[in-house]
Scaffold this motif. Structure first.
Motif, PDB file in Angstrom:
ATOM      1  N   ARG A   1      49.682  -3.971  16.100  1.00 50.64           N
ATOM      2  CA  ARG A   1      49.116  -4.393  14.803  1.00 50.64           C
ATOM      3  C   ARG A   1      47.751  -5.023  14.988  1.00 50.64           C
ATOM      4  O   ARG A   1      46.840  -4.821  14.173  1.00 50.64           O
ATOM      5  CB  ARG A   1      50.082  -5.402  14.138  1.00 50.64           C
TER       6      ARG A   1
ATOM      7  N   GLU B   1      54.804  -4.751  19.099  1.00 50.69           N
ATOM      8  CA  GLU B   1      54.442  -4.488  17.708  1.00 50.69           C
ATOM      9  C   GLU B   1      53.244  -5.326  17.289  1.00 50.69           C
ATOM     10  O   GLU B   1      52.335  -4.832  16.596  1.00 50.69           O
ATOM     11  CB  GLU B   1      55.633  -4.791  16.799  1.00 50.69           C
TER      12      GLU B   1
ATOM     13  N   TYR C   1      45.259  -2.281  15.492  1.00 49.13           N
ATOM     14  CA  TYR C   1      45.036  -1.612  14.208  1.00 49.13           C
ATOM     15  C   TYR C   1      44.060  -2.416  13.331  1.00 49.13           C
ATOM     16  O   TYR C   1      43.122  -1.861  12.754  1.00 49.13           O
ATOM     17  CB  TYR C   1      46.365  -1.421  13.484  1.00 49.13           C
TER      18      TYR C   1
ATOM     19  N   GLU D   1      59.656  -8.172  11.220  1.00 48.91           N
ATOM     20  CA  GLU D   1      59.597  -7.627   9.864  1.00 48.91           C
ATOM     21  C   GLU D   1      58.367  -8.100   9.114  1.00 48.91           C
ATOM     22  O   GLU D   1      57.912  -7.442   8.159  1.00 48.91           O
ATOM     23  CB  GLU D   1      60.865  -8.032   9.105  1.00 48.91           C
ATOM     24  N   ARG D   2      57.817  -9.230   9.524  1.00 50.83           N
ATOM     25  CA  ARG D   2      56.635  -9.751   8.825  1.00 50.83           C
ATOM     26  C   ARG D   2      55.323  -9.256   9.414  1.00 50.83           C
ATOM     27  O   ARG D   2      54.249  -9.599   8.916  1.00 50.83           O
ATOM     28  CB  ARG D   2      56.677 -11.269   8.850  1.00 50.83           C
ATOM     29  N   ILE D   3      55.411  -8.478  10.480  1.00 53.43           N
ATOM     30  CA  ILE D   3      54.167  -8.011  11.111  1.00 53.43           C
ATOM     31  C   ILE D   3      53.387  -7.100  10.174  1.00 53.43           C
ATOM     32  O   ILE D   3      52.143  -7.194  10.044  1.00 53.43           O
ATOM     33  CB  ILE D   3      54.495  -7.288  12.427  1.00 53.43           C
ATOM     34  N   GLU D   4      54.073  -6.164   9.483  1.00 51.24           N
ATOM     35  CA  GLU D   4      53.368  -5.204   8.616  1.00 51.24           C
ATOM     36  C   GLU D   4      52.717  -5.873   7.412  1.00 51.24           C
ATOM     37  O   GLU D   4      51.843  -5.290   6.771  1.00 51.24           O
ATOM     38  CB  GLU D   4      54.346  -4.139   8.143  1.00 51.24           C
ATOM     39  N   HIS D   5      53.165  -7.117   7.109  1.00 47.86           N
ATOM     40  CA  HIS D   5      52.543  -7.838   5.991  1.00 47.86           C
ATOM     41  C   HIS D   5      51.396  -8.714   6.442  1.00 47.86           C
ATOM     42  O   HIS D   5      50.798  -9.427   5.618  1.00 47.86           O
ATOM     43  CB  HIS D   5      53.587  -8.709   5.280  1.00 47.86           C
TER      44      HIS D   5
ATOM     45  N   LEU E   1      48.268 -12.712  12.021  1.00 51.73           N
ATOM     46  CA  LEU E   1      48.932 -12.147  13.190  1.00 51.73           C
ATOM     47  C   LEU E   1      49.066 -13.182  14.312  1.00 51.73           C
ATOM     48  O   LEU E   1      50.077 -13.219  15.022  1.00 51.73           O
ATOM     49  CB  LEU E   1      48.149 -10.921  13.689  1.00 51.73           C
TER      50      LEU E   1
ATOM     51  N   HIS F   1      47.740  -9.034   7.236  1.00 50.27           N
ATOM     52  CA  HIS F   1      46.531  -8.262   6.954  1.00 50.27           C
ATOM     53  C   HIS F   1      45.302  -8.869   7.587  1.00 50.27           C
ATOM     54  O   HIS F   1      44.183  -8.431   7.286  1.00 50.27           O
ATOM     55  CB  HIS F   1      46.327  -8.158   5.441  1.00 50.27           C
TER      56      HIS F   1
END
Length: 481
Positions: free
Chosen positions: A444, A440, A447, A388-392, A399, A394
């Protein structure tokens, strides 16, 4: 304009779980020790209850009699072997009085010779001694039969006057003038004196302990002077059938003397037995324990004069003159179980105590105190939290912190599976969650790397544009000047 995200805050690793396996092993060890200690305490307490001291009254004759000396030795042996049984020796004027006391149930043990009146409730524990009946004639004169013997004046050489009655019953001579011809030999009388012409004895009947007869050198010394002849009792088997308590015996060659050899060949005679008897009401356990102690310590119970040096088991036959006590018979018929007879109660008690106490502690450990290992499926929650913390994240640094946290969870799971702190329950769920979050993080990372190139290009273009604008301004300023 900066493309870096917020500064990555250090991610605290999850708290270490206690060493479940070590803690559980300590509990198991503690419960095992407690089980053993409590079982030993139970056995010790049970032994104290089952092993209460029991005092047995032993009725005997005079203090210096053979049965009194044997009773004293038996008391010492029981005490030396730390037996629960104790012997209280009670002296009487003679053995007949001791048997009367036994018959009145005032004593638990007594010694009787088989020519005595046997108390109704007497039961045999062991045969202590054999008495031999020796028919001796003066010089070289042989006595061919009991009928011939009845015509002679007879001296009875024995330790007690009870033997006088036995000889009269053996010869079937009732009270009267003929009975006077059978006399007890004076105390300390020797064969030489008894066969002296002045005494007029035509025969001597000696009743002696078999163990003492083979040691007595008197017969050899008298025989060398030609003082007596040992005669066979040919009617031995007939007498044994007619008189209860008499046994048919065989004297082997050289029993009384080796030089000259007396007898010169095996010779038939009769004998009596000395029995250690107890009350029929004595418990089989007590009787068996007493019999076991006697037979395991035979060498310590024999007297210096030979009495009880060849202790034998009681006859367990149904037609025995005095029946064997059931406890003694059980021991005699199954000697291989003597160890079990001694410790079976305690072993059974110990097994029961171990089973009950062990079951109680096992239940306490399984239901209350045992620290259960964490299920592998429960770690999936920590993995999903990382996801859940991967998308946060930056930046690549943030990461990488998440990647390290994920690897830390995996490493902890592997170690936990090895040492038992984590069970395999839900392991497939854990693997699925781990692979999902790992992928994931990989996506990330790709990305962030792609967008990091675009951001650098934007920054570079913005820098060149500013440089061109400054040149224009300079030119315009110069032209204005």
């Amino acid at each position: 304009m900066s493309t870096e995200g917020p500064t990555a805050s250090p991610i605290e690793p999850p708290p270490r779980r206690p060493k479940v396996i070590k803690t559980n092993q300590q509990q198991v060890f503690l419960y095992v020790v407690l089980t053993l200690l409590l079982s030993l305490a139970t056995v010790w307490g049970g032994r104290a209850l089952l092993h209460n001291s029991e005092t047995l009254t032993f009725a005997v004759g005079a203090p210096n009699s053979d049965e009194a000396l044997f009773a004293a030795k038996l008391a010492t042996v029981l005490e030396t072997n730390a037996s629960r049984l104790r012997i209280k020796v009670v002296n009487n004027p003679d053995n007949a009085k001791a048997l009367a006391q036994f018959d009145r149930k005032q004593a638990d043990l007594a010694v009787l010779r088989t020519d005595a009146k046997v108390p109704l409730r007497a039961r045999t524990l062991a045969i202590l001694e054999h008495d031999l009946v020796l028919l001796l004639g003066p010089g070289n004169k042989k006595i061919k039969s009991i009928a011939e013997l009845k015509k002679k004046k007879i001296a009875v050489l024995a330790e007690s006057e009870a033997s006088l009655a036995f000889v009269r019953s053996m010869l079937d001579i009732p009270d009267g003038p003929d009975a006077a011809k059978i006399q007890i030999a004076p105390q300390g009388a020797t064969l030489d004196k008894l066969f002296a012409p002045s005494n007029g004895f035509g025969a001597v009947i000696a009743i002696v302990h078999a163990s003492r007869a083979v040691r007595d050198k008197t017969y050899e010394q008298v025989a060398k002077r030609g003082g007596f002849t040992l005669n066979a009792i040919d009617e031995a088997k007939a007498l044994a059938r007619r008189l209860p308590g008499i046994s048919s015996e065989t004297l082997t060659a050289g029993t009384l003397s080796t030089s000259p050899q007396i007898p010169d060949d095996d010779l038939d005679t009769i004998g009596l037995e000395w029995l250690l008897v107890t009350q029929s009401r004595m418990s089989p356990t007590t009787a068996g324990e007493l019999a076991r102690t006697i037979f395991e310590n035979k060498s310590a119970l024999g007297l210096d004069n030979g009495f009880a040096t060849r202790i034998e088991p009681a006859s367990t036959e149904k037609d025995a003159f005095v029946m064997a006590h059931q406890g003694a018979a059980d021991y005699i018929n199954d000697d291989t179980k003597s160890f079990m007879d001694k410790y079976s109660d305690l072993m059974y008690l110990g097994a029961v105590a171990l089973s009950v106490i062990g079951s109680i502690f096992a239940a306490i450990y399984a239901k209350i105190t045992r620290i259960a290992p964490e299920k592998a499926s429960e770690l999936s929650t920590a993995i999903l939290d990382v996801g859940e913390r991967i998308e946060h994240a930056h930046s690549l640094d943030q990461l990488e912190c998440l990647q390290d946290e994920l690897e830390g969870i995996l490493r902890g799971a592997v170690i936990g599976l090895r040492d038992g702190t984590i069970s395999t329950d839900g392991l497939d769920t854990f693997k699925l969650g781990y692979e999902f979050v790992r992928d994931e993080i990989g996506m990330r990372r790709d990305y962030l790397k792609r967008h990091a190139g675009e951001t650098e290009k934007t920054v570079r273009d913005a820098g060149l544009a500013q440089h061109d604008d400054s040149n224009v301004v300079v030119v315009k300023t110069a032209q204005s000047a």
